[in-house]
Motif scaffolding. Structure first.
Motif, PDB file in Angstrom:
ATOM      1  N   SER A 179      29.069  23.235  10.283  1.00  0.00           N
ATOM      2  CA  SER A 179      30.258  23.896  10.978  1.00  0.00           C
ATOM      3  C   SER A 179      31.394  23.404   9.708  1.00  0.00           C
ATOM      4  CB  SER A 179      30.542  22.942  12.247  1.00  0.00           C
ATOM      5  OG  SER A 179      31.677  23.586  12.846  1.00  0.00           O
ATOM      6  N   VAL A 180      32.248  24.370   9.653  1.00  0.00           N
ATOM      7  CA  VAL A 180      33.507  24.392   8.511  1.00  0.00           C
ATOM      8  C   VAL A 180      34.677  24.476   9.192  1.00  0.00           C
ATOM      9  CG1 VAL A 180      33.983  25.336   6.276  1.00  0.00           C
ATOM     10  CG2 VAL A 180      31.589  25.277   6.877  1.00  0.00           C
ATOM     11  N   ARG A 181      35.418  23.568   8.971  1.00  0.00           N
ATOM     12  CA  ARG A 181      36.724  23.586   9.689  1.00  0.00           C
ATOM     13  C   ARG A 181      37.866  24.018   8.687  1.00  0.00           C
ATOM     14  NH1 ARG A 181      37.937  20.308  14.155  1.00  0.00           N
ATOM     15  NH2 ARG A 181      39.936  19.463  12.906  1.00  0.00           N
ATOM     16  N   ALA A 182      38.708  24.943   8.791  1.00  0.00           N
ATOM     17  CA  ALA A 182      39.631  24.935   7.660  1.00  0.00           C
ATOM     18  C   ALA A 182      40.784  25.958   8.243  1.00  0.00           C
ATOM     19  CB  ALA A 182      38.821  26.291   6.817  1.00  0.00           C
ATOM     20  N   VAL A 183      41.860  25.841   7.874  1.00  0.00           N
ATOM     21  CA  VAL A 183      43.054  26.344   8.254  1.00  0.00           C
ATOM     22  C   VAL A 183      43.005  27.821   7.728  1.00  0.00           C
ATOM     23  CG1 VAL A 183      45.629  26.436   8.173  1.00  0.00           C
ATOM     24  CG2 VAL A 183      44.276  24.423   7.948  1.00  0.00           C
ATOM     25  N   CYS A 184      43.158  28.556   8.682  1.00  0.00           N
ATOM     26  CA  CYS A 184      42.881  30.019   8.570  1.00  0.00           C
ATOM     27  C   CYS A 184      43.731  30.891   9.474  1.00  0.00           C
ATOM     28  CB  CYS A 184      41.533  30.262   8.663  1.00  0.00           C
ATOM     29  SG  CYS A 184      40.890  32.015   8.042  1.00  0.00           S
ATOM     30  N   ASP A 185      44.740  31.834   8.994  1.00  0.00           N
ATOM     31  CA  ASP A 185      45.267  32.627   9.730  1.00  0.00           C
ATOM     32  C   ASP A 185      44.526  33.724  10.304  1.00  0.00           C
ATOM     33  OD1 ASP A 185      47.396  30.818   9.267  1.00  0.00           O
ATOM     34  OD2 ASP A 185      48.105  32.166   7.530  1.00  0.00           O
ATOM     35  N   THR A 186      43.665  34.239   9.600  1.00  0.00           N
ATOM     36  CA  THR A 186      42.941  35.517   9.761  1.00  0.00           C
ATOM     37  C   THR A 186      41.879  35.345  10.849  1.00  0.00           C
ATOM     38  OG1 THR A 186      41.248  35.122   8.237  1.00  0.00           O
ATOM     39  CG2 THR A 186      43.372  36.608   7.579  1.00  0.00           C
ATOM     40  N   GLN A 187      41.458  36.532  11.438  1.00  0.00           N
ATOM     41  CA  GLN A 187      40.484  36.253  12.639  1.00  0.00           C
ATOM     42  C   GLN A 187      39.215  35.382  12.205  1.00  0.00           C
ATOM     43  OE1 GLN A 187      39.244  40.040  14.395  1.00  0.00           O
ATOM     44  NE2 GLN A 187      38.946  39.195  16.385  1.00  0.00           N
ATOM     45  N   THR A 188      38.662  35.722  11.194  1.00  0.00           N
ATOM     46  CA  THR A 188      37.516  35.038  10.464  1.00  0.00           C
ATOM     47  C   THR A 188      37.692  34.721   9.130  1.00  0.00           C
ATOM     48  OG1 THR A 188      36.619  36.866   9.655  1.00  0.00           O
ATOM     49  CG2 THR A 188      36.015  36.423  11.914  1.00  0.00           C
ATOM     50  N   MET A 189      36.918  33.441   8.558  1.00  0.00           N
ATOM     51  CA  MET A 189      37.260  33.275   7.145  1.00  0.00           C
ATOM     52  C   MET A 189      36.487  34.063   6.262  1.00  0.00           C
ATOM     53  SD  MET A 189      36.593  29.013   6.375  1.00  0.00           S
ATOM     54  CE  MET A 189      34.982  29.121   6.587  1.00  0.00           C
ATOM     55  N   ASN A 190      36.896  34.487   5.370  1.00  0.00           N
ATOM     56  CA  ASN A 190      36.492  35.345   4.231  1.00  0.00           C
ATOM     57  C   ASN A 190      35.511  34.347   3.324  1.00  0.00           C
ATOM     58  OD1 ASN A 190      35.648  37.306   2.705  1.00  0.00           O
ATOM     59  ND2 ASN A 190      37.477  37.317   1.344  1.00  0.00           N
ATOM     60  N   ASP A 191      34.123  34.542   3.878  1.00  0.00           N
ATOM     61  CA  ASP A 191      33.265  33.532   3.050  1.00  0.00           C
ATOM     62  C   ASP A 191      32.375  34.501   1.923  1.00  0.00           C
ATOM     63  OD1 ASP A 191      31.628  35.019   4.740  1.00  0.00           O
ATOM     64  OD2 ASP A 191      31.219  33.318   6.290  1.00  0.00           O
ATOM     65  N   GLY A 192      32.550  35.798   1.993  1.00  0.00           N
ATOM     66  CA  GLY A 192      32.068  36.711   0.958  1.00  0.00           C
ATOM     67  C   GLY A 192      31.015  37.248   1.491  1.00  0.00           C
ATOM     68  N   CYS A 193      30.342  37.071   2.639  1.00  0.00           N
ATOM     69  CA  CYS A 193      29.225  37.775   3.310  1.00  0.00           C
ATOM     70  C   CYS A 193      29.626  38.906   4.315  1.00  0.00           C
ATOM     71  CB  CYS A 193      28.303  36.782   4.263  1.00  0.00           C
ATOM     72  SG  CYS A 193      26.772  36.232   3.251  1.00  0.00           S
ATOM     73  N   GLN A 194      28.889  39.686   4.549  1.00  0.00           N
ATOM     74  CA  GLN A 194      29.010  40.929   5.609  1.00  0.00           C
ATOM     75  C   GLN A 194      28.553  40.345   7.038  1.00  0.00           C
ATOM     76  OE1 GLN A 194      27.531  44.550   4.152  1.00  0.00           O
ATOM     77  NE2 GLN A 194      28.312  44.015   2.135  1.00  0.00           N
ATOM     78  N   TRP A 195      29.463  40.567   7.948  1.00  0.00           N
ATOM     79  CA  TRP A 195      29.103  40.109   9.398  1.00  0.00           C
ATOM     80  C   TRP A 195      29.347  41.282  10.306  1.00  0.00           C
ATOM     81  CZ3 TRP A 195      26.665  35.368   9.097  1.00  0.00           C
ATOM     82  CH2 TRP A 195      27.053  34.470   8.201  1.00  0.00           C
ATOM     83  N   ARG A 196      28.621  41.267  11.188  1.00  0.00           N
ATOM     84  CA  ARG A 196      28.691  42.172  12.306  1.00  0.00           C
ATOM     85  C   ARG A 196      28.858  41.236  13.625  1.00  0.00           C
ATOM     86  NH1 ARG A 196      25.296  47.240  14.540  1.00  0.00           N
ATOM     87  NH2 ARG A 196      26.440  47.542  16.420  1.00  0.00           N
ATOM     88  N   LYS A 197      30.004  41.702  14.443  1.00  0.00           N
ATOM     89  CA  LYS A 197      29.998  40.829  15.682  1.00  0.00           C
ATOM     90  C   LYS A 197      29.115  41.366  16.753  1.00  0.00           C
ATOM     91  CE  LYS A 197      33.962  39.355  18.597  1.00  0.00           C
ATOM     92  NZ  LYS A 197      35.264  39.520  18.951  1.00  0.00           N
ATOM     93  N   TYR A 198      28.471  40.516  17.340  1.00  0.00           N
ATOM     94  CA  TYR A 198      27.375  40.788  18.524  1.00  0.00           C
ATOM     95  C   TYR A 198      27.823  40.255  19.919  1.00  0.00           C
ATOM     96  CZ  TYR A 198      25.019  36.574  17.954  1.00  0.00           C
ATOM     97  OH  TYR A 198      24.741  34.945  17.922  1.00  0.00           O
ATOM     98  N   LEU A 314      37.668  20.971   5.827  1.00  0.00           N
ATOM     99  CA  LEU A 314      38.471  21.284   4.710  1.00  0.00           C
ATOM    100  C   LEU A 314      39.989  21.291   5.095  1.00  0.00           C
ATOM    101  CD1 LEU A 314      36.468  24.494   3.540  1.00  0.00           C
ATOM    102  CD2 LEU A 314      36.128  22.213   2.775  1.00  0.00           C
ATOM    103  N   THR A 315      40.237  20.437   6.162  1.00  0.00           N
ATOM    104  CA  THR A 315      41.576  20.392   6.747  1.00  0.00           C
ATOM    105  C   THR A 315      41.795  18.803   6.760  1.00  0.00           C
ATOM    106  OG1 THR A 315      40.966  20.080   9.165  1.00  0.00           O
ATOM    107  CG2 THR A 315      41.316  22.375   8.344  1.00  0.00           C
ATOM    108  N   ILE A 316      42.394  18.151   5.748  1.00  0.00           N
ATOM    109  CA  ILE A 316      42.783  16.849   5.703  1.00  0.00           C
ATOM    110  C   ILE A 316      44.358  16.937   6.052  1.00  0.00           C
ATOM    111  CG2 ILE A 316      43.340  14.836   4.277  1.00  0.00           C
ATOM    112  CD1 ILE A 316      40.312  15.480   4.828  1.00  0.00           C
ATOM    113  N   PRO A 317      44.574  16.080   7.173  1.00  0.00           N
ATOM    114  CA  PRO A 317      46.015  16.045   7.681  1.00  0.00           C
ATOM    115  C   PRO A 317      47.087  15.690   6.566  1.00  0.00           C
ATOM    116  CG  PRO A 317      44.589  15.211   9.338  1.00  0.00           C
ATOM    117  CD  PRO A 317      43.641  15.223   7.929  1.00  0.00           C
TER     118      PRO A 317
END
Length: 501
Positions: A179-198, A314-317
DNA sequence: CGAGTTTGACCCGCGC
DNA sequence: GCGCGGGTCAAACTCG
């Protein structure tokens, strides 16, 4: 001249009284008889051992043959797969769907057939890769709908059971997740892979919907991810990855994939020990698996419905990290963790070889002397020496130490020094002192930033002049955590060995 | 029209 | 056995 011979001569020459000589001879005869009895027992035991050994050898040979057959079947299947893919003849497709039924009503039968096939050791899957670090490989001899040819031709029917399901059925411990926690404004994190929502679901306790994605780079890729906003902080996006990609990745996707794979591998390393918990990798000896507030602020372990999960935070206060910054951390995490695991595996192998030598003594305990002519006690001492030597070799091996240092510095991280993180853990080194029961962590960044290490290692002293930190490890949380981070140490601990680091 | 998303239904494991 | 909840499916829908 032996006493016995002397007695016999004395009897013959009449120099000694007949009664005394006869008694002595009788005594020696008794001793001889008992020795012969003992010899017979030893011979019987020897026969049993030989029998046992031959049986083991037979089992080994049959297993070897079985593996050979499996490999041949895999190769043949691959060949068939290639032929099928180059031929549109539908009959080929049918011939490659052995052991499977279609239709909802056949679900149970499908499952049974698959189980039978598994028991028979038959390989009906068409793509069997032997990845050491992939949990899905546990099903390498199972028929795999994921990997079957027709699966690639058509969407997976609802009734079909995925490769993952098979693994779950066989193993009560579910697949590890990262599980990766990151501050992100977009709907998903851009990790370079191609994903399809199911799918999308509102999970209990979080008003934010959880989205389900699967990797679409390869139709048979088992990797899935869940994306959900953190209930406490909506700016934080929690992305949970499951599975390992079975296809080449783009450069941009490699960073995250490597980090998640490394983390998942660590979980598997931990779960391979005899520790009865199902939490996978033991980062700490405490019952609290969440180390977020202890010594590894950016990596922790949690469980969710028996899913062992590594959380990379990836979110240190109070600290803002750029995406490149996080990328650097993830790369460092993956590299050092893999290095650590590899080094520990090698060390474990070395230890096992010593252990085998030691175990050999157990087999020979019935004999006062072994084949080398050494006494049992001498052999035990020798084997202890060998284990000690192996231990020393491991703990003093510079590459092992650097791997350990790499892993530790990666886990510990540095909340202040960007440059240090970019340069990675290569700038750190660990020296172990068995006699003093201390370790010294040296680093090559400004000593002012080394205070972050000091905070994480209580009972430590900082030598700012020499840019090093010394800490005693008995009972120290660091020692517990580091020790539990490797198969090597946990396995040896399970076997009752005392390995000091 | 194909690819991707949405969404209600369904499956299944787990706890009670 | 039953209900709950996580996860998945697949038809309907949207978009480029």
């Amino acid at each position: 001249m032996t006493v016995k011979e002397e007695s016999i001569i004395n009897v013959c020459t009449g120099e000694v009284g007949e009664t005394q000589g006869m008694k002595e001879i009788k005594g020696y005869d008794d001793k001889l008889k008992s020795a012969r009895v003992k010899m017979d027992e030893v011979k019987k035991e020897n026969k049993l051992l030989k029998l046992s050994l031959s049986q083991k050898m037979e089992n080994y040979q049959s297993l070897k043959m079985h593996i050979h057959e499996l490999v041949q079947q895999i190769n043949q299947s691959k060949g068939s797969s290639l032929m099928a893919s180059s031929n549109d003849d539908e009959s080929n497709l049918v011939s490659l769907t052995l052991g499977r039924f279609s239709g909802d009503s056949c679900k149970r039968e499908d499952k049974k057939v698959q189980e039978n096939v598994e028991l028979d050791g038959l390989e009906l899957g068409l793509d069997s890769k032997f990845h050491l670090n992939d949990s899905s490989q546990a099903s390498k001899i199972n028929p795999s709908p994921e990997n079957s040819f027709d699966h690639e031709k058509s969407p997976t029917p609802k009734t079909e059971r995925s490769e993952d399901d098979e693994v779950l059925e066989q193993n009560p411990l579910k697949k590890p997740r990262v599980s990766v926690r990151a501050v992100c404004d977009t709907q998903t994190m851009n990790d370079g892979c191609q994903w399809r929502k199911y799918g999308q679901k509102i999970a209990k306790g979080n008003p934010c919907p959880r989205a389900y994605y699967r990797c679409t780079v390869s139709p048979s890729c088992p990797v899935r991810k869940q994306v959900q906003r953190c209930v406490d902080d909506m700016s934080i996006l929690i992305t949970t990855y499951e599975g390992t990609h079975n296809h080449p990745l783009s450069a941009s996707a490699t960073t995250m994939a490597s980090a998640t794979t490394a983390a998942a591998t660590m979980l598997k390393c931990g779960s391979s020990t005899s520790t009865p918990n199902h939490h996978g990798f033991n980062f700490s000896a405490s019952s609290n698996n969440n180390l977020k507030n202890s010594y590894f602020p950016r990596a922790s372990v949690a469980t969710s419905l028996s899913h062992p999960t590594v959380i990379l935070d990836l979110t240190i206060p109070n600290y803002q990290y750029s995406s490149q910054y996080n990328k650097s951390y993830l790369s460092s995490f993956a590299t050092s963790t893999n290095s650590f695991i590899e080094r520990c595996s090698n060390a474990l192998q070395l230890a096992r070889e010593s252990k085998f030598y030691s175990n050999k003594n157990c087999i020979e305990t019935s004999y006062p002397y072994n084949v080398h002519g050494n006494t049992q006690e001498e052999e035990i001492v020798m084997s202890r020496d060998k284990i000690a030597a192996a231990t020393k070799a491991m703990t003093h091996d510079p590459t092992f130490q650097s791997a350990l240092a790499a892993a530790i510095t990666s886990f510990v991280g540095n909340v202040n020094d960007h440059q240090e993180r970019k340069s990675g853990p290569n700038n750190s080194n660990i020296k172990l002192d068995d006699k003093k029961s201390t370790f010294e962590l040296s680093f090559s960044h400004p000593a002012a930033h080394a205070n972050s290490y000091l905070n994480k290692f209580p009972q430590s002293s900082l030598d700012s002049q020499h840019q090093s930190l010394t800490s005693s490890y008995p009972g120290h949380p660091f020692a517990l955590s580091a020790a539990s981070k490797s198969r090597f140490m946990s396995t040896l601990a399970d076997e009752g060995e005392q390995i000091k680091l």
